[in-house]
Design a protein around this motif. Structure first.
Motif, PDB file in Angstrom:
ATOM      1  N   PHE A 197       0.833  -1.201   0.000  1.00 54.62           N
ATOM      2  CA  PHE A 197       0.000   0.000   0.000  1.00 54.62           C
ATOM      3  C   PHE A 197       0.869   1.253   0.000  1.00 54.62           C
ATOM      4  CE2 PHE A 197      -2.097   3.394   2.353  1.00 54.62           C
ATOM      5  CZ  PHE A 197      -3.330   3.479   1.705  1.00 54.62           C
ATOM      6  N   TRP A 198       1.883   1.289   0.859  1.00 52.77           N
ATOM      7  CA  TRP A 198       2.750   2.469   0.935  1.00 52.77           C
ATOM      8  C   TRP A 198       3.638   2.580  -0.303  1.00 52.77           C
ATOM      9  CZ3 TRP A 198       0.690   5.789   3.644  1.00 52.77           C
ATOM     10  CH2 TRP A 198       0.156   5.534   4.911  1.00 52.77           C
TER      11      TRP A 198
ATOM     12  N   VAL B  53      -4.491  25.579   7.230  1.00 48.83           N
ATOM     13  CA  VAL B  53      -3.902  24.306   7.640  1.00 48.83           C
ATOM     14  C   VAL B  53      -3.017  23.736   6.534  1.00 48.83           C
ATOM     15  CG1 VAL B  53      -4.436  21.918   8.246  1.00 48.83           C
ATOM     16  CG2 VAL B  53      -5.752  23.786   9.266  1.00 48.83           C
ATOM     17  N   LEU B  54      -3.498  23.789   5.293  1.00 48.65           N
ATOM     18  CA  LEU B  54      -2.701  23.260   4.185  1.00 48.65           C
ATOM     19  C   LEU B  54      -1.379  24.000   4.038  1.00 48.65           C
ATOM     20  CD1 LEU B  54      -5.409  22.618   1.437  1.00 48.65           C
ATOM     21  CD2 LEU B  54      -4.187  20.917   2.803  1.00 48.65           C
ATOM     22  N   ASP B  55      -1.351  25.277   4.393  1.00 48.32           N
ATOM     23  CA  ASP B  55      -0.107  26.036   4.337  1.00 48.32           C
ATOM     24  C   ASP B  55       0.915  25.500   5.330  1.00 48.32           C
ATOM     25  OD1 ASP B  55      -1.144  27.825   2.423  1.00 48.32           O
ATOM     26  OD2 ASP B  55      -2.121  28.983   3.991  1.00 48.32           O
ATOM     27  N   ARG B  56       0.440  24.888   6.408  1.00 49.64           N
ATOM     28  CA  ARG B  56       1.332  24.370   7.448  1.00 49.64           C
ATOM     29  C   ARG B  56       1.728  22.914   7.211  1.00 49.64           C
ATOM     30  NH1 ARG B  56       4.099  27.751   8.558  1.00 49.64           N
ATOM     31  NH2 ARG B  56       3.132  28.750   6.781  1.00 49.64           N
ATOM     32  N   ILE B  57       0.892  22.162   6.487  1.00 52.59           N
ATOM     33  CA  ILE B  57       1.162  20.726   6.351  1.00 52.59           C
ATOM     34  C   ILE B  57       1.500  20.323   4.919  1.00 52.59           C
ATOM     35  CG2 ILE B  57      -0.379  20.227   8.301  1.00 52.59           C
ATOM     36  CD1 ILE B  57      -2.395  19.094   6.243  1.00 52.59           C
ATOM     37  N   ASP B  58       1.625  21.285   4.001  1.00 46.60           N
ATOM     38  CA  ASP B  58       1.838  20.927   2.596  1.00 46.60           C
ATOM     39  C   ASP B  58       3.076  20.055   2.389  1.00 46.60           C
ATOM     40  OD1 ASP B  58       3.614  22.966   3.197  1.00 46.60           O
ATOM     41  OD2 ASP B  58       2.918  24.328   1.639  1.00 46.60           O
ATOM     42  N   ALA B  59       4.170  20.361   3.090  1.00 44.39           N
ATOM     43  CA  ALA B  59       5.392  19.565   2.933  1.00 44.39           C
ATOM     44  C   ALA B  59       5.260  18.175   3.540  1.00 44.39           C
ATOM     45  CB  ALA B  59       6.575  20.297   3.570  1.00 44.39           C
ATOM     46  N   LEU B  60       4.337  18.015   4.499  1.00 45.88           N
ATOM     47  CA  LEU B  60       4.137  16.719   5.142  1.00 45.88           C
ATOM     48  C   LEU B  60       3.301  15.772   4.292  1.00 45.88           C
ATOM     49  CD1 LEU B  60       3.395  17.904   8.784  1.00 45.88           C
ATOM     50  CD2 LEU B  60       5.383  16.586   8.059  1.00 45.88           C
ATOM     51  N   LEU B  61       2.484  16.320   3.394  1.00 43.37           N
ATOM     52  CA  LEU B  61       1.557  15.473   2.641  1.00 43.37           C
ATOM     53  C   LEU B  61       2.277  14.372   1.849  1.00 43.37           C
ATOM     54  CD1 LEU B  61      -1.080  18.080   1.402  1.00 43.37           C
ATOM     55  CD2 LEU B  61      -1.255  16.481   3.315  1.00 43.37           C
ATOM     56  N   PRO B  62       3.353  14.661   1.116  1.00 38.94           N
ATOM     57  CA  PRO B  62       4.080  13.565   0.465  1.00 38.94           C
ATOM     58  C   PRO B  62       5.076  12.879   1.394  1.00 38.94           C
ATOM     59  CG  PRO B  62       5.025  15.659  -0.207  1.00 38.94           C
ATOM     60  CD  PRO B  62       3.843  15.982   0.671  1.00 38.94           C
ATOM     61  N   THR B  63       5.648  13.627   2.342  1.00 43.06           N
ATOM     62  CA  THR B  63       6.750  13.096   3.143  1.00 43.06           C
ATOM     63  C   THR B  63       6.307  11.985   4.088  1.00 43.06           C
ATOM     64  OG1 THR B  63       7.695  15.318   3.089  1.00 43.06           O
ATOM     65  CG2 THR B  63       8.697  13.751   4.599  1.00 43.06           C
ATOM     66  N   LEU B  64       5.157  12.137   4.694  1.00 46.21           N
ATOM     67  CA  LEU B  64       4.683  11.115   5.640  1.00 46.21           C
ATOM     68  C   LEU B  64       4.458   9.761   4.957  1.00 46.21           C
ATOM     69  CD1 LEU B  64       2.288  13.377   7.711  1.00 46.21           C
ATOM     70  CD2 LEU B  64       4.225  12.110   8.652  1.00 46.21           C
ATOM     71  N   PRO B  65       3.677   9.690   3.864  1.00 43.90           N
ATOM     72  CA  PRO B  65       3.530   8.387   3.204  1.00 43.90           C
ATOM     73  C   PRO B  65       4.848   7.824   2.674  1.00 43.90           C
ATOM     74  CG  PRO B  65       1.849   9.925   2.451  1.00 43.90           C
ATOM     75  CD  PRO B  65       2.838  10.723   3.238  1.00 43.90           C
ATOM     76  N   LEU B  66       5.720   8.691   2.169  1.00 45.45           N
ATOM     77  CA  LEU B  66       6.997   8.212   1.640  1.00 45.45           C
ATOM     78  C   LEU B  66       7.900   7.690   2.751  1.00 45.45           C
ATOM     79  CD1 LEU B  66       7.561  10.949  -1.056  1.00 45.45           C
ATOM     80  CD2 LEU B  66       7.389   8.496  -1.488  1.00 45.45           C
ATOM     81  N   ALA B  67       7.845   8.305   3.929  1.00 42.26           N
ATOM     82  CA  ALA B  67       8.618   7.790   5.061  1.00 42.26           C
ATOM     83  C   ALA B  67       8.151   6.389   5.432  1.00 42.26           C
ATOM     84  CB  ALA B  67       8.492   8.732   6.256  1.00 42.26           C
ATOM     85  N   MET B  68       6.835   6.179   5.421  1.00 40.46           N
ATOM     86  CA  MET B  68       6.313   4.842   5.716  1.00 40.46           C
ATOM     87  C   MET B  68       6.723   3.859   4.629  1.00 40.46           C
ATOM     88  SD  MET B  68       4.981   5.613   8.535  1.00 40.46           S
ATOM     89  CE  MET B  68       4.298   4.020   8.935  1.00 40.46           C
ATOM     90  N   MET B  69       6.728   4.308   3.391  1.00 43.92           N
ATOM     91  CA  MET B  69       7.174   3.436   2.292  1.00 43.92           C
ATOM     92  C   MET B  69       8.617   2.995   2.509  1.00 43.92           C
ATOM     93  SD  MET B  69       7.756   4.379  -1.735  1.00 43.92           S
ATOM     94  CE  MET B  69       9.348   5.154  -1.311  1.00 43.92           C
ATOM     95  N   LEU B  70       9.479   3.926   2.873  1.00 41.76           N
ATOM     96  CA  LEU B  70      10.894   3.599   3.051  1.00 41.76           C
ATOM     97  C   LEU B  70      11.112   2.655   4.226  1.00 41.76           C
ATOM     98  CD1 LEU B  70      12.393   7.155   2.462  1.00 41.76           C
ATOM     99  CD2 LEU B  70      12.631   5.174   0.973  1.00 41.76           C
ATOM    100  N   VAL B  71      10.329   2.809   5.282  1.00 41.40           N
ATOM    101  CA  VAL B  71      10.478   1.954   6.451  1.00 41.40           C
ATOM    102  C   VAL B  71      10.102   0.512   6.133  1.00 41.40           C
ATOM    103  CG1 VAL B  71       9.494   1.435   8.724  1.00 41.40           C
ATOM    104  CG2 VAL B  71      10.222   3.739   8.194  1.00 41.40           C
TER     105      VAL B  71
END
Length: 276
Positions: A81-82, A256-274
């Motif tokens: 999934f990730w 809110v999107l202005d504060r979390i925009d960089a997290l939107l791709p990074t969080l799923p990709l971090a889980m993918m790498l793990v």
């Protein structure tokens, strides 16, 4: 404006920290869901939905997250999934940036709305699953994005334009420079090495144990680069909508999107790498 920013930041920390360090992940997951739901409302507004339609986006987002939670996905590894989510962000992000601001309105609105909902749902699932894995693991991902952003800002202000001939993406975000990107990457490399030396159950330690230091460093550089992609994609959408901020929900900070925009791709990709 500065006073507003400080007050908003203090209030957010006063809410976030107790939820983050609570003995169970439930309060933090609920708080993350609230933030993601607010992002869904903003996404509807950015894509020309009225108040009713934007509230409908909130309902769909909460439903998707709630069903995932009820279905036990927060405790499952979900490697395939990730992998799919990560590939979608890399390929989709590259295509959106290549298409530019002019390309965004040409995408059917139903696809834009659905894509935003999926991205928000993935971000919530990733951050909730990371909290279930451990506070230190989650913090190692969040701090990576914050350090990349801080180092990029100061590197861009100090060295912007001195070593590169052009801006990073002038038609999308004229203020961003390649020097800022390189500075952000240098910052996360220093962070990952220092935190790995300190020890702990972090993203960096897991990647190092499984793949070695060299791969870990390549991974954090990749995540820093994708955090820039998330920022640019949101800027592209805002520029197409003709607005400066995604909303005024966070006084002094925009939406809110202005504060979390960089997290939107990074969080799923971090889980993918793990789980790779």
């Amino acid at each position: 404006m500065l006073k507003q920013r400080v007050i908003t930041a203090i209030v957010l920390l006063a809410i976030l920290l107790p939820a983050l360090f609570y003995k169970t992940p439930v309060p933090f997951c609920l708080l993350a869901l609230l933030m993601i739901a607010a992002g869904a409302w903003e996404w509807g507004r950015l894509n020309a939905l009225g108040q009713g339609g934007s509230i409908g986006m909130v309902a769909l987002c909460v439903l998707a997250c709630g069903l995932s939670w009820q279905g036990g996905l927060l405790e499952k590894p979900l490697p395939i999934f990730w992998d799919v989510a990560g590939a979608a962000w890399v390929l989709g992000g590259a295509w959106l940036l290549r298409s530019g601001v002019a390309g965004w309105p040409r995408i059917p609105r139903v696809l834009r709305l659905a894509g935003g909902l999926v991205a928000l749902w993935l971000a919530w699932l990733a951050i909730a699953q990371a909290r279930v894995m451990g506070i230190e693991f989650l913090l190692s991902v969040l701090v990576l994005v914050w350090v990349a952003d801080i180092f990029a800002y100061f590197s861009g202000r100090t060295f912007g334009g001195r070593f590169s001939k052009g801006k990073l993406a002038p038609s999308i975000s004229p203020g961003k420079s390649w020097e800022g990107v390189w500075g952000g990457m240098a910052g996360v490399v220093a962070l990952s090495l220092a935190w790995s030396f300190w020890g702990g159950a972090t993203l960096y330690s897991q990647l190092t144990e499984r793949h070695g230091v060299a791969v870990m460093l390549l991974a954090v550089i990749f995540l820093a680069a994708m955090s820039v992609v998330g920022d640019l994609v949101e800027s592209l959408v805002k520029r197409s909508a003709g607005v400066k901020d995604s909303s005024g929900l966070l006084p002094g900070h925009g939406g809110v999107l202005d504060r979390i925009d960089a997290l939107l791709p990074t969080l799923p990709l971090a889980m993918m790498l793990v789980f790779l």
